[in-house]
Design an enzyme around this catalytic site. Sequence first.
Site, PDB file in Angstrom:
ATOM      1  N   ARG A 238      45.638  37.295  49.598  1.00 44.60           N
ATOM      2  CA  ARG A 238      46.621  37.774  48.617  1.00 44.60           C
ATOM      3  C   ARG A 238      46.876  39.257  48.894  1.00 44.60           C
ATOM      4  NH1 ARG A 238      47.781  33.265  47.943  1.00 44.60           N
ATOM      5  NH2 ARG A 238      47.602  31.979  46.068  1.00 44.60           N
ATOM      6  N   GLU A 267      55.037  41.186  46.618  1.00 46.95           N
ATOM      7  CA  GLU A 267      55.835  40.130  47.230  1.00 46.95           C
ATOM      8  C   GLU A 267      57.053  39.767  46.405  1.00 46.95           C
ATOM      9  OE1 GLU A 267      52.587  37.686  49.201  1.00 46.95           O
ATOM     10  OE2 GLU A 267      54.109  36.171  48.779  1.00 46.95           O
ATOM     11  N   HIS A 285      54.525  34.738  54.083  1.00 42.16           N
ATOM     12  CA  HIS A 285      53.638  33.898  53.268  1.00 42.16           C
ATOM     13  C   HIS A 285      53.729  32.430  53.696  1.00 42.16           C
ATOM     14  CE1 HIS A 285      51.362  33.837  49.213  1.00 42.16           C
ATOM     15  NE2 HIS A 285      50.859  32.959  50.053  1.00 42.16           N
TER      16      HIS A 285
END
Length: 327
Positions: A238, A267, A285
């Site tokens: 993450r 993000e 991602h």
Amino acid sequence: MKEKVFVTRRIPRAGIDILEKECEVKLNPHDRVLTKQEIIEEVKEIEGLLCLLTDTIDEEIIEGNKNLKIISNYAVGYNNINVEAATKKKIMVTNTPGVLTDTTADLTWALLMSAARKIVESDHFTRKGKFRGWAPMLFLGGDIHHATLGIVGLGRIGRAIAKRAGGFSMRILYADVKRVPPQAEKELGVEFVSLEKLLRESDFVTIHVPLLPETHHLICEEKLKLMKKTSFLINTARGSLIDERALVKALKECWIAGAALDVYENEPDLTPGLSDLDNVVIVSHIGSASMATRTKMATMAATNLVAGLKGEVPPNLVNKEVNSNKE
Ligand code: NAP
């Protein structure tokens, strides 16, 4: 009457088929992340929510519907859901562990190798017509074989990374909140060390811990300064595990040799300066993004949701205390 379910974004058909057999299903009609207000409106009328890591399911959304029974996350990480608020309301939260382990480990290795061997830079250079033939000093990278790999978080994905490192004859260090049993250490060929020692000694540092309040900015300026100037940092866990502003500084000022990232602190926005740097590989991602794995995730998320709505204990229940009377 069938119970109502809302799915916040299109997922592979296999998952929708499972839901449609048992529930009345509504899908997000747009191919985009919904706004908080849109989610609040949809959640008002349902018993089950199937959501993604891009949906922030906070207290306000959870409090907004007294009939909500289950929130099924289409991801292994569930930092996007306020689990505490859900537990208080006796709402089950589920995730999709295990099915994406190998696919994410594969991508982590692809990033590690791309950063070490300057694959992306060399690709851009060649495409631009700058390649004039073999040259003794062209794109000299770092060796992977016989190097030291540091794995932060030896869980499912961390272990899958370690298994792959065997083929490269690497020394493997790991840091975790707990040590794995000696037999597992032996089989994986890993050595338990402190995070500080791992950062000081590794040529490649790869992060695989969940995002929790205690792991936020686990890799900060001070930690980056412990790393070798020749080392690489890889993050497929993450974004907020790394202080991205400090990372940009570290890459600009060459405190480390390079980085490779699948995930970002804000993000989908990137910290200013990150995309201008040549010594970072940045992808979008895609850790679990293979058709087979995303299909398994859809099946798993749907199965969890249907089980919860039927009054069963879902196979991947995160907040077990909600259903402790049924186990
Ligand atoms: P996992 O099996 O739970 O492994 C996480 C490991 O980190 C566990 O060993 C855990 O220990 C350890 N840990 C927890 N807190 C820690 C801390 N403060 N310091 C050091 N270690 C700590 O999870 P996983 O399936 O490997 O997945 C890891 C993460 O990868 C997920 O949480 C998710 O955010 C991310 N992910 C990203 C993608 C992607 O698309 N890029 C795909 C899949 C997963 P305990 O078990 O004792 O807590």
